[in-house]
Enzyme design. Structure first.
Site, PDB file in Angstrom:
ATOM      1  CB  CYS A   1      -0.877   0.013   1.243  1.00  0.00           C
ATOM      2  SG  CYS A   1      -1.850  -1.469   1.443  1.00  0.00           S
TER       3      CYS A   1
ATOM      4  NE  ARG B   1       4.863   1.418  -1.346  1.00  0.00           N
ATOM      5  CZ  ARG B   1       5.834   1.289  -0.453  1.00  0.00           C
ATOM      6  NH1 ARG B   1       6.962   1.923  -0.632  1.00  0.00           N
ATOM      7  NH2 ARG B   1       5.683   0.548   0.608  1.00  0.00           N
TER       8      ARG B   1
ATOM      9  CD1 TRP C   1      -0.451  -5.593  -3.766  1.00  0.00           C
ATOM     10  CD2 TRP C   1      -0.179  -6.433  -1.711  1.00  0.00           C
ATOM     11  NE1 TRP C   1       0.099  -6.843  -3.888  1.00  0.00           N
ATOM     12  CE2 TRP C   1       0.277  -7.383  -2.641  1.00  0.00           C
ATOM     13  CE3 TRP C   1      -0.102  -6.747  -0.355  1.00  0.00           C
ATOM     14  CZ2 TRP C   1       0.807  -8.612  -2.271  1.00  0.00           C
ATOM     15  CZ3 TRP C   1       0.423  -7.983   0.015  1.00  0.00           C
ATOM     16  CH2 TRP C   1       0.871  -8.893  -0.930  1.00  0.00           C
TER      17      TRP C   1
ATOM     18  CG  ASN D   1       0.597   2.073   3.678  1.00  0.00           C
ATOM     19  OD1 ASN D   1      -0.503   2.176   3.146  1.00  0.00           O
ATOM     20  ND2 ASN D   1       1.700   2.599   3.178  1.00  0.00           N
ATOM     21  N   GLY D   2      -0.111  -1.496   6.334  1.00  0.00           N
ATOM     22  CA  GLY D   2       0.292  -2.456   7.374  1.00  0.00           C
ATOM     23  C   GLY D   2      -0.863  -3.364   7.746  1.00  0.00           C
TER      24      GLY D   2
ATOM     25  CD  GLU E   1      18.041 -11.907  -8.561  1.00  0.00           C
ATOM     26  OE1 GLU E   1      17.551 -12.575  -7.639  1.00  0.00           O
ATOM     27  OE2 GLU E   1      17.511 -10.863  -8.996  1.00  0.00           O
TER      28      GLU E   1
ATOM     29  CE  LYS F   1      14.687  -9.860 -10.767  1.00  0.00           C
ATOM     30  NZ  LYS F   1      15.274  -9.494  -9.523  1.00  0.00           N
TER      31      LYS F   1
ATOM     32  CD  GLU G   1      11.106 -10.717  -9.268  1.00  0.00           C
ATOM     33  OE1 GLU G   1      10.442 -10.576  -8.236  1.00  0.00           O
ATOM     34  OE2 GLU G   1      12.278 -10.321  -9.363  1.00  0.00           O
TER      35      GLU G   1
ATOM     36  CG  HIS H   1      22.227 -36.287  -8.572  1.00  0.00           C
ATOM     37  ND1 HIS H   1      22.718 -37.562  -8.504  1.00  0.00           N
ATOM     38  CD2 HIS H   1      23.314 -35.466  -8.641  1.00  0.00           C
ATOM     39  CE1 HIS H   1      24.041 -37.541  -8.500  1.00  0.00           C
ATOM     40  NE2 HIS H   1      24.439 -36.273  -8.587  1.00  0.00           N
TER      41      HIS H   1
ATOM     42  CE  LYS I   1      11.907  -1.878  -5.753  1.00  0.00           C
ATOM     43  NZ  LYS I   1      12.682  -2.858  -6.532  1.00  0.00           N
TER      44      LYS I   1
HETATM   45  O1  M6R Z   1      13.689  -4.889  -0.020  1.00  0.00           O
HETATM   46  P1  M6R Z   1      14.261  -6.255   0.133  1.00  0.00           P
HETATM   47  O2  M6R Z   1      15.592  -6.408  -0.547  1.00  0.00           O
HETATM   48  O3  M6R Z   1      14.321  -6.726   1.538  1.00  0.00           O
HETATM   49  O4  M6R Z   1      13.247  -7.198  -0.632  1.00  0.00           O
HETATM   50  C1  M6R Z   1      13.363  -8.583  -0.592  1.00  0.00           C
HETATM   51  C2  M6R Z   1      12.477  -9.224  -1.636  1.00  0.00           C
HETATM   52  O5  M6R Z   1      11.131  -8.980  -1.356  1.00  0.00           O
HETATM   53  C3  M6R Z   1      12.799  -8.728  -3.049  1.00  0.00           C
HETATM   54  O6  M6R Z   1      14.138  -8.919  -3.359  1.00  0.00           O
HETATM   55  C4  M6R Z   1      11.917  -9.442  -4.078  1.00  0.00           C
HETATM   56  O7  M6R Z   1      12.324 -10.778  -4.196  1.00  0.00           O
HETATM   57  C5  M6R Z   1      11.961  -8.723  -5.406  1.00  0.00           C
HETATM   58  N1  M6R Z   1      10.720  -8.928  -6.086  1.00  0.00           N
HETATM   59  C6  M6R Z   1      13.063  -9.159  -6.282  1.00  0.00           C
HETATM   60  O8  M6R Z   1      13.010  -8.717  -7.576  1.00  0.00           O
END
Ligand code: M6R
Length: 628
Positions: free
Chosen positions: A2, A27, A85, A111-112, A499, A503, A506, A522, A623
Site C-alpha cells: 500500500c 509499489r 494492496w 498501510n500495514g 537470481e 527474475k 517474477e 540427480h 516492491k
Molecule cells: O527490499 P528487500 O531487498 O528486503 O526485498 C526482498 C524481496 O522482497 C525482493 O528482493 C523481491 O524478491 C523482489 N521482487 C526481487 O526482484
C-alpha cells in the site's frame, strides 16, 4: 504494497494527492482513493476506484474526482490518499481507503496490518459502531471516533489513545473535519516520510511521492506521531508525548530518477543505470595512498573482527541471492564460515549465534518485515548486526547497529536489478575488507582486486551495447513459448542462476528453476523435453569448474535441451556445444555474478516483454513486503 500520501496547505490538494499516488503506483496495488475536507460544504469528500486492467489507475481516479468536483476548484486545505494492496478483504471499492467513521467526520488511510483487529472490532460493534468494510483498518477509525469524543475534541490525544490499542504494523494518516488545516500521522514498522515545502507540509509512505515538493525530509520513529500544519510547520512527538525536533535528511536523487526518462519501462532504465550505480558504490571505499579499503561506519574494532567465529547472512528474495553470492566471496577472501538464511526462517531454526557472530542483513528497501524480525532477534543475542540497504532512513537503519548503504538510488521496478548489483559490489568490498583486517591479503593484492572491480562499469557498458543486447534478445525469443526454463551453473555461477531464475519467474510468469549444474542429473534432468527443446541457461564462464560445466551442458544437450550459454569472450570450445552464446568480458570468477546477472536481467525482461507482461508491476508482487 500500500501507499500513502497526505498533505495540508494552500496548494491544489487533490492534484497533489493524485500526483503523489501516481509516483507510488510502482509499489503494486489493486485500488486507490483520496479524501479531502471541502471547507465550503463543510464535509469530507471521498472518491475511490478499483484498478482496471486496461486503464492507468490514477488517471481513472483523477477523472472520477474531477467528475465529482474534487479538483483545483475545491476549497480544501487538507487531504489524504492511498493505494491499496489487499490483505484483509478482497479488492473492492468498499475495502479501498480512505475509510470514514460512522458520522463521516474522520477519514483514515492505513498501510500495514492491525493484528488485533478481530478483538477490537468485536468490542466496537458491541459499543454500536457500524463497520462497512472487511478491512483490519476500519477498527482504527472507530477507535478514533470513540476517543475523539472522550478526549473532548483533542485530535492528537485521540490518536494517541487509539495507537495504544493497536498491535501490528501501521502507518496512518488521519483527517478530521473539525481540524481543516491539520493532518495527524503516526507509524509502527511501516515507513513514513515527512517534509515541509513552500505551500504547506506533506507526508508519504515512500519518498517518490514527495520528492517533487521537498528533498529535505524526516522520518518518524516507531509509535511517534506528527502533526502536519497548513503553514508548513510539523510537530513531532515521541511515544511518551514529548515534542522533539526530527533530524532532516537531504535526498540526493531528484524527481527525474523516479520517471522513465525515455525508456519503455523502469526495469530497462534501471538495468541501464547499472554502470553508474556500480561506480557510485565503489567510490570512496579505497584509500589509494594507504592502499586500504575503508568501511569507517562499521562498528567493529580489529579485535572484534579477529574474534568473529561465524557470519550469518539474512535476507529475502533477490537480496537473499546476493547473500548466497556474498557467502562465496567472504569464505574465499576472509576464510570465515558463512551461513545464509532466508529471513523468514532465521528466527525459527535456533541459529548458533553469540557475541562473536557477525550478522549481515541485506534488504534493498530496508522495510522487509521478515528481515527486520531477524535483525531484532539477532540483536537480542549480542551479535554484531549490520544492515546492507539502499534506503536512507528506512526501518532497518534504526534496528541494525550500523547500515552500509549501497548507492543504487531509488529503484522503481518491482523486480530488483540495480540494487542487486550494488549489493554485490558492496558485499565484495566488505569481503575484501574483512580479509584485509584479518591480515589475509597484502596491500598489493587489495589494490589489484579493487582496480579490477573499477573495470566493472565499462564491462557492464559493453554488455548493454547493441550487439550484446541483440544476442540476449535472440536467445530470449527462442524461449518465449517454453513451459519451464532451467538455469545451471557451478559455484558462484549456481548462485547467479538462482537470481536469474527468480527474475524470469517474477516478471514473465514462466516457471523457472535454478540448480547447481552437477545436481541436474540427480533428478531435474527429467524435466527436459526434447519435443519442447526445454531452455537451459548455463552460466559457463572461465572458472575452476569450467570443464565440468561443459560436461553438464553436454548431458542436457543430449536430452534435447536448447542451451543458452553465458561464456567468456574468446571461448571457442563452447560455440560447438550450445544453441546460443552471450559473450561476457573476462573477470575474476568471484565477481563474475556482477556481469553475468546483467545478461540474465535482460534475458528475463525480454521474454516478459515478448509475452506482453507488465514488466514494472508484475502480478501479485509488491516492491517492499512489509508483512511477515
Ligand atoms: O527490499 P528487500 O531487498 O528486503 O526485498 C526482498 C524481496 O522482497 C525482493 O528482493 C523481491 O524478491 C523482489 N521482487 C526481487 O526482484
Amino acid at each position: 504494497m500500500c501507499g500513502i500520501v497526505a498533505c495540508c496547505g494552500s496548494d491544489n490538494i487533490p492534484q497533489l494527492l493524485l500526483n503523489g499516488l501516481a509516483h507510488l503506483e510502482y509499489r503494486g496495488y489493486d485500488s486507490a482513493g483520496i479524501a479531502v475536507i471541502d471547507n465550503e460544504e463543510g464535509r469530507l469528500r471521498v472518491v475511490k476506484r478499483l484498478r482496471q486492467s486496461d486503464r492507468g489507475m490514477i488517471d481513472l481516479l483523477r477523472e472520477a474526482a474531477a467528475a465529482e468536483g474534487i479538483d483545483e476548484a475545491i476549497s480544501a486545505r487538507a487531504g489524504i490518499g492511498h493505494t491499496r494492496w489487499a490483505t484483509h478483504g478482497a479488492p473492492s471499492v468498499a475495502n479501498a481507503h480512505p475509510h470514514l467513521d460512522c458520522e463521516g467526520r474522520i477519514a483514515v488511510v492505513h498501510n500495514g496490518i492491525i493484528e488485533n483487529h478481530a478483538r477490537l472490532k468485536a468490542e466496537l460493534v458491541e459499543e454500536g459502531h457500524c463497520f462497512k468494510s472487511q478491512t483490519d483498518t476500519e477498527v482504527v477509525i472507530h477507535l478514533l471516533e470513540k476517543y475523539y469524543d472522550q478526549a473532548d475534541g483533542d485530535l492528537v490525544e485521540s490518536v494517541r489513545r487509539t495507537v495504544a490499542q493497536l498491535s501490528g504494523s501501521f502507518a496512518l494518516a488521519i483527517l478530521h473535519l473539525g481540524h481543516p488545516d491539520t493532518i495527524v500521522v503516526t507509524r509502527n514498522d511501516s515507513p513514513l516520510v515527512l517534509g515541509s515545502y513552500e505551500y504547506g507540509s506533506i507526508a508519504a509512505s515512500d519518498t517518490p511521492a514527495i520528492i517533487g515538493y521537498t528533498r529535505d525530509v524526516s522520518y518518524l520513529g516507531n509509535r511517534d506521531l506528527a502533526v502536519l500544519h497548513g503553514d508548513g510547520q510539523i510537530e513531532c512527538y515521541d511515544p511518551a508525548g514529548e515534542l522533539y525536533v526530527p533530524n532532516i535528511y537531504h535526498i540526493e536523487w531528484d524527481i527525474e530518477e523516479a520517471e522513465k526518462g525515455g525508456y519503455p519501462d523502469f526495469m530497462l532504465k534501471e538495468i541501464f543505470e547499472q554502470p553508474q550505480v556500480v561506480q557510485n558504490t565503489l567510490a570512496g571505499r579505497f584509500d589509494a595512498q594507504a592502499q586500504r579499503l575503508q568501511f569507517d561506519e562499521l562498528p567493529l574494532s580489529p579485535a572484534d573482527i579477529a574474534a568473529i567465529e561465524r557470519v550469518y547472512i539474512v535476507a529475502c528474495g533477490t537480496s537473499y541471492h546476493a547473500g548466497l553470492i556474498a557467502k562465496n566471496m567472504i569464505e574465499n577472501a576472509a576464510r570465515l564460515p558463512v551461513e545464509v538464511q532466508v529471513a523468514s526462517e532465521f528466527r525459527y531454526h535456533n541459529p548458533i549465534i553469540n557475541g562473536n557472530t557477525l550478522v549481515i542483513a541485506i534488504t534493498q528497501s530496508g522495510e522487509t518485515a521478515d528481515t527486520l524480525e531477524a535483525v531484532r532477534m539477532a540483536r537480542q543475542t549480542g551479535a554484531h548486526v549490520i544492515a546492507v540497504t539502499n534506503v536512507v532512513g528506512s526501518r532497518i537503519t534504526a534496528e541494525a547497529q550500523t547500515s552500509l548503504f549501497v548507492k543504487a538510488n531509488i529503484e522503481i521496478a518491482v523486480a530488483a536489478t540495480k540494487s542487486f548489483l550494488a549489493q554485490l559490489v558492496l558485499l565484495s568490498l566488505l569481503a575484501l575488507y574483512l580479509a584485509q583486517e584479518l591480515g589475509l591479503l597484502t596491500k598489493r593484492k587489495i589494490s589489484k582486486y579493487y582496480n579490477e572491480m573499477c573495470q566493472l562499469p565499462a564491462q557492464i557498458e559493453s554488455l548493454l551495447a547493441e550487439e550484446s543486447v541483440s544476442a540476449v534478445k535472440a536467445a530470449a525469443e527462442a524461449c518465449v513459448h517454453a513451459h519451464t526454463a532451467l538455469f545451471i551453473g557451478r559455484g558462484v555461477g549456481a548462485s547467479t542462476c538462482y537470481e536469474g531464475a527468480l527474475k524470469l519467474k517474477e516478471i514473465s510468469y514462466l516457471h523457472a528453476e535454478a540448480l547447481s549444474a552437477g545436481e541436474i542429473k540427480h533428478g531435474t534432468i527429467a524435466l527436459i523435453d526434447p519435443d519442447q527443446g526445454t531452455p537451459v541457461v548455463a552460466v559457463a564462464l572461465q572458472s575452476a569448474t569450467y570443464d565440468k560445466m561443459l560436461a553438464n551442458i553436454q548431458e542436457v544437450k543430449a536430452r534435447g535441451a536448447r542451451v543458452i550459454a553465458l561464456a567468456t569472450e574468446g571461448d571457442e570450445q563452447i560455440t560447438e556445444l550450445v544453441d546460443h552464446v552471450v559473450w561476457l568480458p573476462p573477470v575474476r570468477e568471484i565477481i563474475s555474478p556482477i556481469t553475468a546477472s546483467v545478461v540474465l536481467q535482460l534475458f528475463a525482461r525480454h521474454i516478459a516483454v515478448c509475452l506482453g507482461r507488465d514488466v514494472d508491476q508484475p502480478r501479485n508482487l509488491a516492491k517492499s513486503v512489509t508483512v511477515e
